[in-house]
Design a protein around this motif. Structure first.
Motif, PDB file in Angstrom:
ATOM      1  N   MET A 111     -11.808   6.652 -10.655  1.00  0.00           N
ATOM      2  CA  MET A 111     -11.918   7.404 -10.248  1.00  0.00           C
ATOM      3  C   MET A 111     -13.083   7.271 -11.039  1.00  0.00           C
ATOM      4  N   ILE A 112     -13.371   6.570 -11.900  1.00  0.00           N
ATOM      5  CA  ILE A 112     -14.512   6.000 -13.402  1.00  0.00           C
ATOM      6  C   ILE A 112     -14.758   5.019 -12.475  1.00  0.00           C
ATOM      7  N   LEU A 113     -14.282   3.993 -11.930  1.00  0.00           N
ATOM      8  CA  LEU A 113     -14.840   3.147 -10.860  1.00  0.00           C
ATOM      9  C   LEU A 113     -15.214   3.904  -9.437  1.00  0.00           C
ATOM     10  N   SER A 114     -15.039   4.902  -8.451  1.00  0.00           N
ATOM     11  CA  SER A 114     -15.745   5.088  -7.379  1.00  0.00           C
ATOM     12  C   SER A 114     -16.698   5.772  -7.512  1.00  0.00           C
ATOM     13  N   ARG A 115     -17.730   5.510  -7.186  1.00  0.00           N
ATOM     14  CA  ARG A 115     -18.822   6.858  -6.738  1.00  0.00           C
ATOM     15  C   ARG A 115     -18.581   8.450  -6.266  1.00  0.00           C
ATOM     16  N   GLY A 116     -17.656   8.004  -5.142  1.00  0.00           N
ATOM     17  CA  GLY A 116     -17.324  10.189  -5.346  1.00  0.00           C
ATOM     18  C   GLY A 116     -15.898  10.315  -5.558  1.00  0.00           C
ATOM     19  N   PRO A 117     -15.296  10.748  -4.500  1.00  0.00           N
ATOM     20  CA  PRO A 117     -14.091  11.344  -4.659  1.00  0.00           C
ATOM     21  C   PRO A 117     -13.259  10.073  -4.340  1.00  0.00           C
ATOM     22  N   VAL A 118     -12.176  10.096  -5.035  1.00  0.00           N
ATOM     23  CA  VAL A 118     -11.300   8.329  -4.634  1.00  0.00           C
ATOM     24  C   VAL A 118     -10.285   8.732  -2.937  1.00  0.00           C
ATOM     25  N   ALA A 119     -10.220   7.966  -2.294  1.00  0.00           N
ATOM     26  CA  ALA A 119     -10.059   8.556  -0.424  1.00  0.00           C
ATOM     27  C   ALA A 119      -8.326   8.373  -1.177  1.00  0.00           C
ATOM     28  N   ASP A 120      -7.592   8.976   0.319  1.00  0.00           N
ATOM     29  CA  ASP A 120      -6.100   9.072   0.227  1.00  0.00           C
ATOM     30  C   ASP A 120      -5.275   7.690   0.651  1.00  0.00           C
ATOM     31  N   SER A 121      -6.126   6.960   1.177  1.00  0.00           N
ATOM     32  CA  SER A 121      -5.457   5.873   0.919  1.00  0.00           C
ATOM     33  C   SER A 121      -5.322   4.707  -0.109  1.00  0.00           C
ATOM     34  N   VAL A 122      -6.531   5.649  -0.660  1.00  0.00           N
ATOM     35  CA  VAL A 122      -6.180   4.211  -1.908  1.00  0.00           C
ATOM     36  C   VAL A 122      -5.107   4.801  -3.101  1.00  0.00           C
ATOM     37  N   LEU A 123      -4.682   6.288  -2.482  1.00  0.00           N
ATOM     38  CA  LEU A 123      -3.670   7.237  -3.588  1.00  0.00           C
ATOM     39  C   LEU A 123      -2.247   6.806  -3.360  1.00  0.00           C
ATOM     40  N   VAL A 124      -2.030   6.650  -1.309  1.00  0.00           N
ATOM     41  CA  VAL A 124      -0.457   5.884  -1.265  1.00  0.00           C
ATOM     42  C   VAL A 124      -0.334   4.574  -1.586  1.00  0.00           C
ATOM     43  N   GLY A 125      -1.409   4.050  -1.648  1.00  0.00           N
ATOM     44  CA  GLY A 125      -1.421   2.722  -2.015  1.00  0.00           C
ATOM     45  C   GLY A 125      -1.049   2.826  -3.458  1.00  0.00           C
ATOM     46  N   ILE A 126      -1.419   3.186  -4.554  1.00  0.00           N
ATOM     47  CA  ILE A 126      -1.097   3.881  -6.001  1.00  0.00           C
ATOM     48  C   ILE A 126       0.817   4.169  -5.992  1.00  0.00           C
ATOM     49  N   VAL A 127       0.987   4.971  -4.932  1.00  0.00           N
ATOM     50  CA  VAL A 127       2.747   5.384  -5.103  1.00  0.00           C
ATOM     51  C   VAL A 127       3.273   4.422  -4.690  1.00  0.00           C
ATOM     52  N   ASP A 128       3.138   3.492  -2.954  1.00  0.00           N
ATOM     53  CA  ASP A 128       4.416   3.431  -2.242  1.00  0.00           C
ATOM     54  C   ASP A 128       3.225   1.017  -3.101  1.00  0.00           C
ATOM     55  N   ASP A 129       2.324   1.679  -2.668  1.00  0.00           N
ATOM     56  CA  ASP A 129       3.276  -0.565  -3.685  1.00  0.00           C
ATOM     57  C   ASP A 129       2.513  -0.450  -4.949  1.00  0.00           C
ATOM     58  N   VAL A 130       2.790   0.541  -6.301  1.00  0.00           N
ATOM     59  CA  VAL A 130       2.868  -0.018  -7.039  1.00  0.00           C
ATOM     60  C   VAL A 130       4.172   1.173  -7.511  1.00  0.00           C
ATOM     61  N   TYR A 131       3.887   3.121  -7.930  1.00  0.00           N
ATOM     62  CA  TYR A 131       4.713   3.842  -8.482  1.00  0.00           C
ATOM     63  C   TYR A 131       6.474   3.316  -8.622  1.00  0.00           C
ATOM     64  N   LEU A 132       6.437   3.587  -7.080  1.00  0.00           N
ATOM     65  CA  LEU A 132       7.941   3.492  -5.806  1.00  0.00           C
ATOM     66  C   LEU A 132       8.218   2.517  -6.716  1.00  0.00           C
ATOM     67  N   PRO A 133       7.959   1.276  -6.243  1.00  0.00           N
ATOM     68  CA  PRO A 133       8.608   0.136  -6.706  1.00  0.00           C
ATOM     69  C   PRO A 133       8.838   0.060  -7.979  1.00  0.00           C
ATOM     70  N   LEU A 134       7.800  -0.003  -8.759  1.00  0.00           N
ATOM     71  CA  LEU A 134       7.929  -0.035  -9.923  1.00  0.00           C
ATOM     72  C   LEU A 134       8.764   0.896 -10.547  1.00  0.00           C
ATOM     73  N   LEU A 135       9.968   2.070 -10.531  1.00  0.00           N
ATOM     74  CA  LEU A 135      10.723   3.042 -11.213  1.00  0.00           C
ATOM     75  C   LEU A 135      11.783   2.221 -10.160  1.00  0.00           C
ATOM     76  N   ARG A 136      11.548   1.752  -8.875  1.00  0.00           N
ATOM     77  CA  ARG A 136      13.178   0.683  -9.083  1.00  0.00           C
ATOM     78  C   ARG A 136      13.393  -0.318  -9.414  1.00  0.00           C
ATOM     79  N   GLY A 137      12.314  -0.438  -9.838  1.00  0.00           N
ATOM     80  CA  GLY A 137      12.616  -1.919 -11.347  1.00  0.00           C
ATOM     81  C   GLY A 137      13.520  -1.435 -12.409  1.00  0.00           C
ATOM     82  N   HIS A 138      12.549  -0.456 -12.635  1.00  0.00           N
ATOM     83  CA  HIS A 138      13.274   0.153 -14.177  1.00  0.00           C
ATOM     84  C   HIS A 138      14.405   0.990 -14.074  1.00  0.00           C
ATOM     85  N   GLY A 139      14.957   0.835 -12.460  1.00  0.00           N
ATOM     86  CA  GLY A 139      16.495   1.343 -12.641  1.00  0.00           C
ATOM     87  C   GLY A 139      17.095   1.080 -12.869  1.00  0.00           C
TER      88      GLY A 139
END
Length: 188
Positions: free
Chosen positions: A160-188
């Protein structure tokens, strides 16, 4: 004979003030928003504002749920962790659209003036989503470091700080699929 004015108090006065915040933001933007301007628009004294809110960041933070509702009241429950986290991030982006990037950036720049409790809200929301996922057997534990729990919200704030407009949905999917879910699996 002039009509007698009644003094506004309590919820009525607060609603007028919070409405005035949005009118001022629309007219002058976050950077030029002042307590004096809001007080004048709400037809009250600035001391009334300072009794409730110590600075403009707290005032605007209070006005946000008045306009958009509380995120905690909109907590998604889709039956799947991935979909829940995406739905929460999408709600945050929708709030950014409603509130405006100028206000979001202004608040983030003045985050040091906000009550630290405000930053616990996303922890509580995401922890609830994780606890539900544990109950469904999707992840083994929600007993994770605070930073791990809040990663999606932190990454979205960064975007949100970096973007000039609303954050694209593809960015949200990347946050969840590429970062968050693998991070959670790594801590499991």
């Amino acid at each position: 004979m002039a009509a007698e004015q009644t003094r506004r108090r309590g919820a009525a006065l607060e609603a007028d003030i919070l409405d005035a915040v949005w009118e001022e933001l629309a007219e002058v933007g976050y950077g030029r928003l002042t307590m004096e301007g809001v007080a004048a628009r709400a037809r009250t004294g600035k001391q009334v504002l300072y009794r409730r809110w110590p600075n403009r960041a707290e005032l605007v933070k209070a006005a946000m749920p008045h306009r958009t509702g509380f995120l905690v009241d909109q907590l998604p429950d889709t039956g799947e962790l991935r979909a829940d986290v995406l739905a929460m991030l999408r709600l945050m982006v929708e709030r950014q659209r409603e509130i405006g990037p100028d206000v979001i950036r202004g608040l983030l720049a003045e985050a040091h003036e906000l009550d630290p409790k405000v930053f616990g809200i996303m922890y509580d929301i995401l922890l609830t989503l994780l606890q539900r996922a544990v109950g469904r057997g999707e992840i083994p534990t929600a007993d994770l470091p605070r930073r791990v729990v809040t990663v999606p919200a932190q990454l979205l704030r960064y975007e949100m700080i970096l973007s000039r407009g609303p954050v694209a949905d593809s960015v949200l999917v990347g946050i969840v699929d590429d970062v968050y879910l693998p991070l959670l699996r790594g801590h499991g």
